[in-house]
Design an enzyme around this catalytic site. Structure first.
Site, PDB file in Angstrom:
ATOM      1  N   CYS A 137       0.827  -1.208   0.000  1.00  0.00           N
ATOM      2  CA  CYS A 137       0.000   0.000   0.000  1.00  0.00           C
ATOM      3  C   CYS A 137       0.862   1.258   0.000  1.00  0.00           C
ATOM      4  CB  CYS A 137      -0.942   0.003   1.193  1.00  0.00           C
ATOM      5  SG  CYS A 137      -0.114  -0.126   2.799  1.00  0.00           S
TER       6      CYS A 137
ATOM      7  N   HIS B  62      -1.340   1.103   7.492  1.00  0.00           N
ATOM      8  CA  HIS B  62      -1.873   1.102   6.127  1.00  0.00           C
ATOM      9  C   HIS B  62      -1.834   2.515   5.551  1.00  0.00           C
ATOM     10  CE1 HIS B  62      -4.139  -0.323   2.735  1.00  0.00           C
ATOM     11  NE2 HIS B  62      -5.146   0.514   2.968  1.00  0.00           N
TER      12      HIS B  62
END
Length: 388
Positions: free
Chosen positions: A37, A337
């Protein structure tokens, strides 16, 4: 919108949100290939820069740089081609392989899985590579400098003396905002981050050092220094403190005296809106025109009035509009994330969470300023210059 081929949405919530916002969200997402990510969010932010896309699409694979840099640039070009075609969800495998080949630290594994990496490290690594590959020895291509290069000069003033000298600084693709222990506004944070006091042992006196902007790029990138190493435990921790950033940023008060004079022509037109823009010509750096000019000459960089491939006959105003926010979610500095929020050419904000793509309201973007470790909070923010 970027691209022109619609992508079917399968979830009711995404369709409903698009209907509410009255927009067809046709942008392609990027598949997460295992803790990737950090790369996906970086790529979506960089892809949203039209001038960069043009430069990369025109890249012909110059042999004057190392093969690993050429392969990384070619992989980026191919990935941007896929995003431009809007073919649903794109697999960034070629790019990740080229990135890990050029920068082996991105290929580290743990328990059979790729380790989570820092999005800022990825951002800077890609930018540094493009500085090499998009600048041919004979073409005079200053694309990356004009797009991202923030010119700085340091002015050192010695206490109890009128004596001062200047510190040579290489142009930087991003400024770093150190986050204090209290809530702060972005401009104040940057001012504090580039002002310090040092001790000169040769003179036996303290000196105040201030770094000022001498050259403005088309895209003004700021890293909010969310991750730091504690002095007691030497552990890397995340800072969640709020840093309030606006949709509209005026960097006038961060500039050198010489550069301020070039910006004031536009500022005079905006005097009625001065408070909103943060424009305050009465505040000065405390240095003379001659001093700042001498410091700027040390850099030997472009002037904001210079014609070039990017600015052509346009002149910077010192006012920037927010176009991208890259966030980090999670309490750990070594995991979590990353998500990208990008403003499209249509003015619509889009959230890119790997392969999940959905529109967002503008007011949500500035709510990512921090305060909660468990929610995604701004880590890298990018503004685009208004020009005249």
């Amino acid at each position: 919108m970027l691209g022109n081929k619609p992508v079917a949405r399968t979830t009711t919530s995404a369709v409903e949100e698009e209907k509410v916002l009255n927009v067809d969200c046709t942008n392609a997402g990027l598949r997460n290939l295992g803790n990737s990510c950090y790369a996906n969010s970086t790529l979506q932010c960089l892809y949203a820069i039209p001038e960069l896309r043009v430069a990369i699409f025109e890249y012909a694979g110059s042999k004057v740089v190392d093969i690993k840099s050429r392969r990384l640039t070619t992989a980026l070009k191919n990935l941007f081609d896929g995003l431009d075609d809007n073919q649903g969800v794109i697999c960034p495998l070629e790019f990740l392989m080229a990135l890990r080949n050029k920068y082996p630290s991105f290929g580290k594994m743990k328990d059979g899985m790729p380790m989570q990496q820092d999005a800022l490290d990825c951002w800077i690594s890609v930018i540094n590579t493009l500085y090499q590959t998009l600048k041919g020895p004979d073409s005079g291509n200053q694309c990356m400098e004009e797009l991202f290069g923030i010119g700085l000069v340091g002015r050192r003033q010695y206490e109890g003396s009128d004596e001062q000298d200047f510190i040579r600084v290489e142009p930087s693709p991003a400024l770093r905002c150190v986050i204090p222990s209290v809530e702060i506004d972005l401009l104040d944070g940057l001012k504090q981050s580039y002002t310090s006091k040092t001790y000169d042992s040769s003179r036996g006196v303290d000196a105040n050092v201030e770094y000022l902007i001498t050259d403005l790029p088309r895209y003004f990138t700021i890293n909010l220094n969310r991750f730091c190493v504690t002095t007691d435990s030497e552990q890397k921790v995340k800072i969640a403190q709020k840093v309030n950033y606006p949709l509209e940023l005026n960097v006038y008060n961060l500039c050198s005296e010489d550069l301020r004079k070039k910006l004031e022509g536009y500022g005079q037109v905006c005097m009625d809106n001065a408070e909103k823009l943060g424009f305050n010509p009465s505040e000065t750096s405390g240095s003379s025109d001659k001093d700042v000019k001498s410091g700027a000459e040390l850099l030997s960089t472009k002037s904001v009035e210079t014609s070039g491939a990017i600015f052509e006959e346009e002149q910077s105003t010192g006012i920037y509009d927010l176009v991208a926010v890259l966030t980090h979610k999670g309490s750990s500095a070594n995991s979590g994330h990353y998500i990208a929020y990008v403003k499209q050419e249509s003015g619509q904000w889009i959230q890119f969470d790997d392969d999940t793509v959905k529109p967002q309201q503008p007011e949500h973007i500035t709510e990512l300023s921090g305060g909660d470790l468990e929610h995604d909070i701004a880590y890298i923010i990018m503004y685009k210059a208004r020009v005249k």
